[in-house]
Design a protein around this motif. Sequence first.
Motif, short mmCIF file in Angstrom:
data_model
loop_
_atom_site.label_atom_id
_atom_site.label_comp_id
_atom_site.label_asym_id
_atom_site.label_seq_id
_atom_site.Cartn_x
_atom_site.Cartn_y
_atom_site.Cartn_z
N ALA A 1 1.07 -1.18 0.51
CA ALA A 1 -0.32 -0.18 0.12
C ALA A 1 0.83 1.72 0.08
CB ALA A 1 -1.26 -0.02 1.11
N ARG A 2 1.67 1.41 0.73
CA ARG A 2 3.00 2.20 0.87
C ARG A 2 3.90 2.53 -0.49
NH1 ARG A 2 4.33 0.18 5.46
NH2 ARG A 2 5.98 -1.05 4.99
N VAL A 3 4.13 2.19 -1.35
CA VAL A 3 4.72 1.70 -2.42
C VAL A 3 3.43 1.57 -3.91
CG1 VAL A 3 5.34 0.16 -4.06
CG2 VAL A 3 6.55 -0.06 -2.03
N GLU A 4 1.97 1.71 -3.11
CA GLU A 4 1.31 1.49 -4.71
C GLU A 4 0.23 3.52 -4.74
OE1 GLU A 4 -0.63 -1.61 -6.60
OE2 GLU A 4 -1.52 -1.36 -4.52
N VAL A 5 1.32 3.76 -3.72
CA VAL A 5 0.52 5.52 -2.98
C VAL A 5 0.07 6.03 -4.78
CG1 VAL A 5 0.53 8.00 -2.31
CG2 VAL A 5 1.03 5.79 -0.41
N GLY A 6 -1.56 6.50 -4.70
CA GLY A 6 -1.66 6.27 -5.58
C GLY A 6 -1.73 6.00 -7.51
N CYS A 7 -0.65 5.09 -6.85
CA CYS A 7 -0.54 4.39 -8.66
C CYS A 7 -0.31 3.35 -8.24
CB CYS A 7 0.86 5.22 -8.55
SG CYS A 7 1.01 4.46 -11.03
N PRO A 8 -1.03 2.36 -8.67
CA PRO A 8 -1.10 0.78 -8.46
C PRO A 8 0.69 0.27 -9.38
CG PRO A 8 -3.50 1.48 -9.56
CD PRO A 8 -2.43 2.67 -9.54
#
Length: 182
Positions: free
Chosen positions: A158-165
Motif C-alpha cells: 500500500a505504501r509503494v502503491e500510493v496513488g498508482c497501482p
Amino acid sequence: MSQNASQKPVRPVYLLFAHEPYYPGPGSWEINTTVVAAASLLHPRLRQPDGARIHNRLVRGRRVGEIVPLATLTHELDGGARWRQVGDWETVTADLLRLVQERACDAVSLCLPDIARALLCAGPHSQVRTVGPEGGRQSTYGPADRVEVLVEVGRHLARVEVGCPLWPGDGLLPLLQSAPDE
C-alpha cells in the motif's frame, strides 16, 4: 490508460512468490520474495498460455487487493497435484522474475526474514517449526503468523502503491475464457 482524477486507483489481485535470493546492485539488500499484479501473468514474454491459465486460477474468487502466495495456489491445486493442468509455475515465475529485473513490469521486491518467508512458502494451514541454536528451544509458527506476514506485506504494498497501482507491463494478452471445470 488514464484515470479520472475523482476515481481511486483500483487495487488488483497480487501474486507473491519466493525465489532464489539475489542482490540487485552493489550495497543493496537481498531480494528473496516478489509481489506483482496478477495481470503481469498476461505478459507476452512469459510462457503462455501457462501464464494466462495461472492468472485465471489466481484471480478466481479473490478479493480486490488480495495478496495470494504461490503456495496458496499450490494448496488449492490439491497440494500441487493439479499444477500440470494449469501451467508450468516454475517457468512462469522465472520469467516473471526476469521481467521484474528488467523493469518490464512493476513489483514489490522484498527481503523477508527466514521464518516469514517459510510461512509464505508453506500452505495456508501449515506450521513451521524452529529449534533455537542455544538450548534447543522449539517454536511453532502457524496460520495466524502467516496472516500477520501477509498483512505486513500488504501494508508495504500500500505504501509503494500510493496513488498508482503496480504496472503489470505493456502489451498484455487478453484474458482466457475459463473452462467450466476449472
